[in-house]
Scaffold this motif. Structure first.
Motif, short mmCIF file in Angstrom:
data_model
loop_
_atom_site.label_atom_id
_atom_site.label_comp_id
_atom_site.label_asym_id
_atom_site.label_seq_id
_atom_site.Cartn_x
_atom_site.Cartn_y
_atom_site.Cartn_z
N TYR A 60 0.92 -1.25 -0.07
CA TYR A 60 0.03 0.17 0.01
C TYR A 60 0.81 1.26 -0.03
CZ TYR A 60 -3.19 3.63 1.75
OH TYR A 60 -4.15 4.70 1.71
N ALA A 61 1.87 1.29 0.82
CA ALA A 61 2.91 2.26 0.66
C ALA A 61 3.41 2.66 -0.52
CB ALA A 61 3.83 2.22 1.83
N HIS A 62 4.07 1.48 -1.35
CA HIS A 62 4.30 1.87 -2.66
C HIS A 62 3.19 2.48 -3.56
CE1 HIS A 62 8.23 -0.30 -2.29
NE2 HIS A 62 7.52 -1.39 -2.03
N ALA A 63 2.11 1.97 -3.29
CA ALA A 63 1.00 2.39 -4.18
C ALA A 63 0.58 3.93 -3.95
CB ALA A 63 -0.27 1.41 -4.10
N ARG A 64 0.49 4.09 -2.64
CA ARG A 64 -0.08 5.52 -2.34
C ARG A 64 0.95 6.46 -2.52
NH1 ARG A 64 -5.27 6.71 -0.56
NH2 ARG A 64 -5.09 9.06 0.02
N THR A 65 2.28 6.07 -2.40
CA THR A 65 3.30 7.11 -2.83
C THR A 65 3.15 7.69 -4.28
OG1 THR A 65 4.64 6.25 -0.98
CG2 THR A 65 5.60 7.71 -2.38
N ALA A 66 3.09 6.16 -5.02
CA ALA A 66 2.90 6.47 -6.51
C ALA A 66 1.69 7.22 -6.81
CB ALA A 66 2.98 4.97 -7.21
N TRP A 124 13.27 12.14 -7.66
CA TRP A 124 13.35 11.94 -6.08
C TRP A 124 11.93 11.11 -6.01
CZ3 TRP A 124 16.69 12.10 -2.21
CH2 TRP A 124 17.67 13.01 -2.50
N ARG A 125 10.90 11.42 -6.84
CA ARG A 125 9.73 10.77 -6.61
C ARG A 125 9.89 9.19 -6.93
NH1 ARG A 125 5.43 14.89 -9.72
NH2 ARG A 125 5.68 16.56 -7.96
N HIS A 126 10.60 8.81 -7.95
CA HIS A 126 10.97 7.42 -8.17
C HIS A 126 11.41 6.73 -6.89
CE1 HIS A 126 9.52 7.11 -12.47
NE2 HIS A 126 9.77 8.31 -12.56
N SER A 127 12.53 7.43 -6.50
CA SER A 127 13.13 6.74 -5.24
C SER A 127 12.27 6.88 -4.15
CB SER A 127 14.36 7.92 -5.03
OG SER A 127 15.40 7.81 -6.18
N LEU A 128 11.43 7.71 -3.81
CA LEU A 128 10.57 7.69 -2.73
C LEU A 128 9.60 6.40 -2.82
CD1 LEU A 128 9.55 8.82 -0.06
CD2 LEU A 128 8.31 10.46 -1.38
N ILE A 129 9.13 6.53 -4.00
CA ILE A 129 8.09 5.18 -4.18
C ILE A 129 8.78 3.97 -3.82
CG2 ILE A 129 6.96 3.72 -6.05
CD1 ILE A 129 6.38 6.56 -7.45
N SER A 130 10.14 3.65 -4.38
CA SER A 130 10.56 2.44 -3.88
C SER A 130 10.86 2.34 -2.34
CB SER A 130 11.93 2.28 -4.98
OG SER A 130 11.77 2.15 -6.11
N ALA A 131 11.43 3.30 -1.79
CA ALA A 131 11.67 3.30 -0.41
C ALA A 131 10.36 3.23 0.46
CB ALA A 131 12.55 4.64 -0.02
N ALA A 132 9.22 3.61 0.17
CA ALA A 132 8.11 3.85 0.70
C ALA A 132 7.64 2.43 1.46
CB ALA A 132 6.80 4.16 -0.04
N GLY A 133 7.72 1.24 1.00
CA GLY A 133 7.65 0.06 1.12
C GLY A 133 8.34 -0.35 2.36
N THR A 136 7.75 1.32 5.46
CA THR A 136 6.81 0.71 6.41
C THR A 136 7.27 -0.46 7.33
OG1 THR A 136 5.52 1.15 4.37
CG2 THR A 136 4.58 -0.30 6.11
N ASN A 137 8.16 -1.32 6.64
CA ASN A 137 8.67 -2.28 7.65
C ASN A 137 9.48 -1.76 8.80
OD1 ASN A 137 8.92 -3.73 4.65
ND2 ASN A 137 8.01 -4.95 6.36
N VAL A 138 10.20 -0.91 8.68
CA VAL A 138 10.96 0.05 9.51
C VAL A 138 10.07 0.17 10.64
CG1 VAL A 138 12.45 1.99 10.23
CG2 VAL A 138 12.87 0.76 8.16
N LEU A 139 8.99 1.20 10.11
CA LEU A 139 7.98 1.69 11.21
C LEU A 139 7.24 0.54 11.91
CD1 LEU A 139 6.47 4.15 12.35
CD2 LEU A 139 4.74 4.00 10.26
N GLY A 189 15.64 -0.04 -6.42
CA GLY A 189 14.63 0.94 -7.03
C GLY A 189 14.91 2.49 -6.54
N VAL A 190 15.59 2.40 -5.34
CA VAL A 190 15.73 3.92 -4.80
C VAL A 190 17.05 4.51 -5.52
CG1 VAL A 190 16.89 4.97 -2.75
CG2 VAL A 190 15.08 3.22 -2.58
N ILE A 191 17.91 3.86 -5.90
CA ILE A 191 19.27 4.29 -6.50
C ILE A 191 19.04 4.25 -8.08
CG2 ILE A 191 20.55 3.69 -4.55
CD1 ILE A 191 21.86 1.42 -6.45
N GLU A 192 18.11 3.55 -8.64
CA GLU A 192 17.98 3.29 -10.14
C GLU A 192 17.78 4.73 -10.79
OE1 GLU A 192 15.86 0.54 -13.38
OE2 GLU A 192 14.75 1.26 -11.55
N PRO A 193 16.94 5.73 -10.15
CA PRO A 193 16.66 6.96 -11.21
C PRO A 193 18.14 7.73 -11.40
CG PRO A 193 15.00 6.47 -9.60
CD PRO A 193 16.14 5.43 -9.24
N TRP A 194 19.13 7.34 -10.50
CA TRP A 194 20.18 8.40 -10.45
C TRP A 194 21.28 7.42 -11.13
CZ3 TRP A 194 19.20 12.89 -7.98
CH2 TRP A 194 18.04 12.77 -7.19
#
Length: 269
Positions: A60-66, A124-133, A136-139, A189-194
């Motif tokens: 859900y975190a991936h999808a909501r951020t997307a 940054w948006r692409h990286s954040l979408i990948s990091a969001a999932g 959530t596990n960290v939280l 996925g976090v680093i791929e856009p860069w």
């Protein structure tokens, strides 16, 4: 009107997810009260249902951020309903992670929401979408360990402490594995856009095998030992003793019989 109704239904929480939450609550109560005739079965059902809830929240975190980054298609795909059956690969996101927990007590990263990346602008948006999932596990790990690092365990049954410690271990392993910069995992996925277009094209064919390679490495005793040493160190920094997580794992595997040492610790508590 039909379009608005459709958008609303695409974001309504699924009864399937609510059912899983209900199982988590009921079995959590059984663990707290020691109501069940089998303490291990109660721990198993509580941890498994809570683990599935965390997997749903991860996707859900991936999808909501997307969605907030420009991909409005995620609503129509059912990703915002938290329904695990709506994922592109339910096998990867739900079935395999649960099987790995049962067999090896490790949090397997999932990966099953299809994001239409061409709709999204900005690295940054692409990286954040990948990091969001994995965030959530960290939280989830922070929430599970809150009673430990807040020193709020007075009156908490030992069985609850064991279950929360093992659930936290699963969340930490999932976060660490997911954040690895390996093709196919969220860390990449976090680093791929860069990365340059050339590097991305060279790496792309290896993406389907990234997770397999990671787990193959974990079968190497030295790598496995180093990985779980890191996991244990993180849990200890959050106030979770090795004994709590180990006993949580033992009670989770109730079919192996009750561990005498953990049972003695529980009785003394």
């Amino acid at each position: 009107m039909t379009s608005a109704t459709s958008r609303h239904s695409g974001r309504r929480v699924s009864p399937v997810f609510l059912g899983i939450v209900a199982v988590m609550v009921v079995t959590g109560w059984a663990v707290w009260t020691d109501f069940s005739a089998s303490a291990g079965l109660a721990v198993f059902l509580f941890v498994t249902s809570a683990w599935i809830v965390s997997l749903c929240l991860h996707e859900y975190a991936h999808a909501r951020t997307a969605l907030h980054s420009g991909d409005i298609s995620v609503g129509a795909k059912g990703y915002l309903t938290l329904n695990p059956l709506a994922y592109t690969h339910a096998l990867l996101s739900i079935v395999l992670p649960v099987l790995f927990v049962i067999m090896g007590g490790i949090g397997l990263p999932g990966g099953a929401v299809f994001i239409e990346r061409e709709r999204i602008r900005g690295r940054w948006r692409h990286s954040l979408i990948s990091a969001a999932g994995p965030l959530t596990n960290v939280l989830f790990a922070v929430v599970c360990t809150a009673p430990f690092w807040l020193d709020a365990l007075d009156g908490v049954p030992d069985l609850v402490r064991f279950a929360l410690a093992f659930l936290a271990l699963l969340q930490v392993t999932a976060a660490l594995l997911n954040f690895l910069p390996v093709p196919g995992l969220d860390g990449y996925g976090v680093i791929e856009p860069w990365l340059s277009y050339k590097i991305r094209r060279q790496v792309e064919p290896f993406a389907p095998y990234g997770l397999i390679a990671v787990f193959a490495l974990l079968f190497i005793p030295e790598v496995n030992g180093a990985f779980f040493d890191g996991v244990d160190a993180i849990l200890r920094s959050l106030g979770v003793a090795d004994l709590d997580a180990d006993c949580g794992r033992e009670y989770y595997r109730f079919w192996q019989g009750e561990n005498e040492f953990c049972a003695a610790v529980r009785d003394d508590g």
